[in-house]
Scaffold this active site. Structure first.
Site, PDB file in Angstrom:
ATOM      1  N   ASP A 174       0.836  -1.203   0.000  1.00  0.00           N
ATOM      2  CA  ASP A 174       0.000   0.000   0.000  1.00  0.00           C
ATOM      3  C   ASP A 174       0.881   1.268   0.000  1.00  0.00           C
ATOM      4  O   ASP A 174       2.089   1.191   0.215  1.00  0.00           O
ATOM      5  CB  ASP A 174      -0.871  -0.059   1.263  1.00  0.00           C
ATOM      6  CG  ASP A 174      -2.025   0.922   1.233  1.00  0.00           C
ATOM      7  OD1 ASP A 174      -2.159   1.666   0.250  1.00  0.00           O
ATOM      8  OD2 ASP A 174      -2.790   0.944   2.214  1.00  0.00           O
ATOM      9  N   ASP A 209      -8.280   3.971  -3.192  1.00  0.00           N
ATOM     10  CA  ASP A 209      -9.379   4.459  -2.345  1.00  0.00           C
ATOM     11  C   ASP A 209     -10.502   5.057  -3.182  1.00  0.00           C
ATOM     12  O   ASP A 209     -10.491   6.247  -3.498  1.00  0.00           O
ATOM     13  CB  ASP A 209      -8.838   5.508  -1.366  1.00  0.00           C
ATOM     14  CG  ASP A 209      -7.836   4.912  -0.400  1.00  0.00           C
ATOM     15  OD1 ASP A 209      -7.690   3.677  -0.382  1.00  0.00           O
ATOM     16  OD2 ASP A 209      -7.192   5.674   0.342  1.00  0.00           O
ATOM     17  N   GLU A 235       2.891   5.105  -3.896  1.00  0.00           N
ATOM     18  CA  GLU A 235       3.075   6.080  -5.012  1.00  0.00           C
ATOM     19  C   GLU A 235       4.472   6.706  -4.933  1.00  0.00           C
ATOM     20  O   GLU A 235       5.026   6.957  -6.004  1.00  0.00           O
ATOM     21  CB  GLU A 235       1.984   7.159  -4.941  1.00  0.00           C
ATOM     22  CG  GLU A 235       0.576   6.636  -5.190  1.00  0.00           C
ATOM     23  CD  GLU A 235       0.030   5.784  -4.052  1.00  0.00           C
ATOM     24  OE1 GLU A 235       0.389   6.043  -2.894  1.00  0.00           O
ATOM     25  OE2 GLU A 235      -0.729   4.850  -4.330  1.00  0.00           O
TER      26      GLU A 235
END
Ligand code: GLC
Length: 639
Positions: A311, A424, A314
């Protein structure tokens, strides 16, 4: 592999992204069909009236990407809606097709790339990499399907997860203790709803420190893993890249000592903040760092875990120490002034600039095995290399095991190491439609093991949205219900129509032989798991505009209901098909419908599946866990 249909052109000094696995001879000049504006370093293509544009993987808007501007620049943006341009992923492959002439392009550039597909001028597509260093692949073929195959040969085979990963997974940010998880397992068991995985979000860690387990909340963790496995449930923890800065924390200290963190211009380690508070980011673009980070998964593998979701890669930055200092300075200055209305907006903008600030991505560097590169120029590779680090470690540490692995951020090439979930989303009907529209583009880009947070991650879901989303989710390879802390609880047992949810999840399990065979076929033959109708019915102009029906493999078409209060929907059939209206795996009615438009009833608990002529849909008898399914004894619905 046949490569004479792929042309490769280089601009500037491209980075070794690892996206491509074949050697293609370099051409000189400008890619055929394109004009090139030297000053702005922009590729220009005049769109024909009938051109459709497919691809770009996990992006916003519809299946036909024409009419908007998309920026490949992995971004942590939970409130994504139609006017945004970047999401969590950057998958730079697209196909332009007017119905008789088609071609594909892959822009291999790990920095920000802007695809203006008829936004500035409705009839022009421009592609502009922020940094020139680009390899441009032009892929010719007779059909979109052929082009996809060639592209996928170019980038290598897709990741295949263990078979149990096709089961249903329950997740929620908010399960804090082993007992919370036991309760989820017990409630599903009590109702007989199949369940194969429970996901563990960040609260399982000690102070959000990567590769730790909180011993009070999860005492005797390996025993707990065994206990759950005896119940047929695998635990799948979340792994974040940021390493908490804390003296005495072995991973932090080792990374520091070995110089494994991303550094600023002055050689200091970048200090950013994510869930653990202040962290350093491991420099995954360096092979030593990948090995080191990957080896740390051993503690989890030793505890018996067999699946992970990577997770925040980025990487998301809540704030950087440097930018925060600038913000405080700026605020102090503003505080001294009498704010007029523009001053007030300036103040608001300063505060709004704290997280995921573009300047922060220019503050740190990678050591690409000897080549120093500023992060923003290779931004989209961070997630790839985190996932690669895990995938390569699993091959070293557990060579005989298949491990479930998927990631939030991605770039082309990561599909060889793991799957993706689409980040999300929100509990909105429009995000259910977005999920439907993203799936074929993800398939094109090789991300076969993919899915969204079913029910929606942010915001409060409703029983009907959840049910309609499950009705689509039963067809996506990753089938996971996940939601954010503070939102309405959305485990399936929280709702009134429990038996309808049970029937739907059972239908998924009945479909697993079909789903896994389509999946394996797509993985082995570089094919798509889900396709737009246009790909198989290219002669039929009506299919150009079908944005909410998909082909799953070669045998079936699905038409999910994605609107609030709808008890049916319009469906276009490109040929005669057999409608199967499922209420459960063994309660359904069928009807043969002619080619054309139909309004088809689908009550809240009903799933519409259409079997194509001469094809069949096999169904297993559902079981509570994938491994208990009898894959040999199948009932078949034929047409
Ligand atoms: C990120 C993830 C989400 C997770 C949360 C807490 O927002 O995308 O899935 O629940 O972090 O870890």
């Amino acid at each position: 592999m046949k490569i004479d249909n792929i042309r490769k052109y280089e601009f500037g000094t491209p980075y070794e992204t690892g996206a491509v696995v074949c050697d293609i001879p370099k051409m000189v000049g400008i890619p055929e069909r394109f004009k090139y504006d030297m000053d702005s370093q922009t590729f220009i293509y005049d769109l024909h009236e009938k051109d459709m544009v497919f691809g770009l993987g996990e992006t916003l808007r519809g299946i036909n990407k024409r009419g908007w501007i998309y920026v490949s620049n992995n971004a942590d943006d939970p409130s994504h809606d139609e006017n945004k341009t970047s999401l969590y992923a950057s998958q730079n492959f697209l196909i332009v097709d007017d119905g008789s002439d088609c071609f594909g392009i892959f822009i291999d550039n790990p920095g920000s790339v802007t695809f203006d597909i008829g936004y500035t001028d409705m009839n022009v597509m421009t592609i502009h990499p922020e940094y020139n260093d680009t390899t441009f692949y032009l892929i010719n073929g007779n059909t979109p399907a052929e082009i996809v195959k060639s592209f996928r040969e170019l980038i290598g085979k897709s990741y295949v997860p263990p078979v149990w990963a096709f089961g249903y997974g329950q997740s929620r940010w908010g399960y804090k203790t082993a007992d919370d998880i036991r309760e989820v397992a017990a409630r599903y068991k009590e109702l007989g709803i199949p369940l194969d995985m429970i996901y563990m979000d960040i609260d399982y860690m000690q102070d959000f420190k990567v590769f730790t387990i909180n011993p009070e909340r999860f005492p005797n963790f390996p025993d707990f893993v065994k206990e759950m496995k005896a119940e047929g449930i695998r635990l799948v923890p979340n792994v974040d890249p940021g390493v908490k800065i804390e003296d005495g924390y072995d991973i932090y200290e080792e990374g520091k000592e070995k110089g494994y963190y991303c550094k600023k211009e002055d050689g200091q380690d970048l200090v950013a903040a994510v869930w653990p508070g202040k962290v350093h980011f491991p420099d995954f673009l360096n092979s030593d760092v990948r090995k080191w980070f990957g080896d740390n998964y051993k503690v989890f593998l030793d505890a018996g875990l067999e699946g992970f979701w990577n997770d925040m890669n980025e990487p998301a930055i809540f704030y950087s120490e440097d930018h925060l200092a600038e913000v405080f300075e700026h605020v102090k200055e503003l505080e001294k002034k009498e704010l007029d209305i523009w001053g007030f907006f300036e103040f608001k903008d300063v505060l709004g600039s704290i997280d995921n600030n573009p300047e922060d991505y220019r503050r740190f560097y990678h050591d690409l095995d000897g080549r120093k590169v500023r992060h923003d120029k290779v931004h989209n590779l961070y997630s790839v290399n985190m996932t690669r680090s895990a995938s390569e470690a699993f091959k070293r540490l557990a060579p005989d095991k298949k491990i479930l692995l998927f990631s939030r951020a991605s770039y082309t090439g990561m599909h060889r190491y793991g799957g993706v979930w689409t980040g999300d989303n929100m509990a909105r009907w429009s995000h259910l439609l977005l999920n439907i529209q993203m799936m074929p583009a993800l398939s094109m880009n090789g991300f076969l093991f993919a899915g969204a947070d079913i029910g929606g991650f942010g915001g409060n879901t409703t029983e009907d949205l959840m049910m309609r989303w499950v009705e689509f989710g039963i067809f996506t390879p990753l089938f996971r219900n996940h939601s954010a802390i503070g939102t309405r609880d959305q485990e399936l047992y929280r709702f009134n129509r429990k038996s309808d949810f049970k029937n739907l999840v059972e239908l998924r399990y009945a479909l697993i032989p079909y789903i896994t065979s389509v999946f394996m076929n797509a993985a082995e033959k570089n094919d798509m798991y889900m396709k737009p109708l246009w790909f198989d019915y290219r002669g039929d102009d009506r299919c150009r505009e079908v944005e909410d029906q998909l082909l799953v493999g070669d045998s079936i078409m699905i038409a999910p209901v994605h609107e609030q209060n709808a008890t049916g929907r319009y469906v276009y059939l490109p040929e005669e098909m057999k409608l199967v209206r499922f209420r459960s795996y063994d309660d359904y009615d069928t009807e043969v419908l002619p080619k054309g438009d139909h309004y088809i009833k689908a009550e809240l608990n009903e799933v519409l599946v259409f079997i194509r002529p001469g094809r069949e849909l096999p169904l297993a008898t559902p079981a509570r866990h994938v491994e208990d399914l009898d894959m040999n004894n199948l009932k078949v619905i034929k047409f």
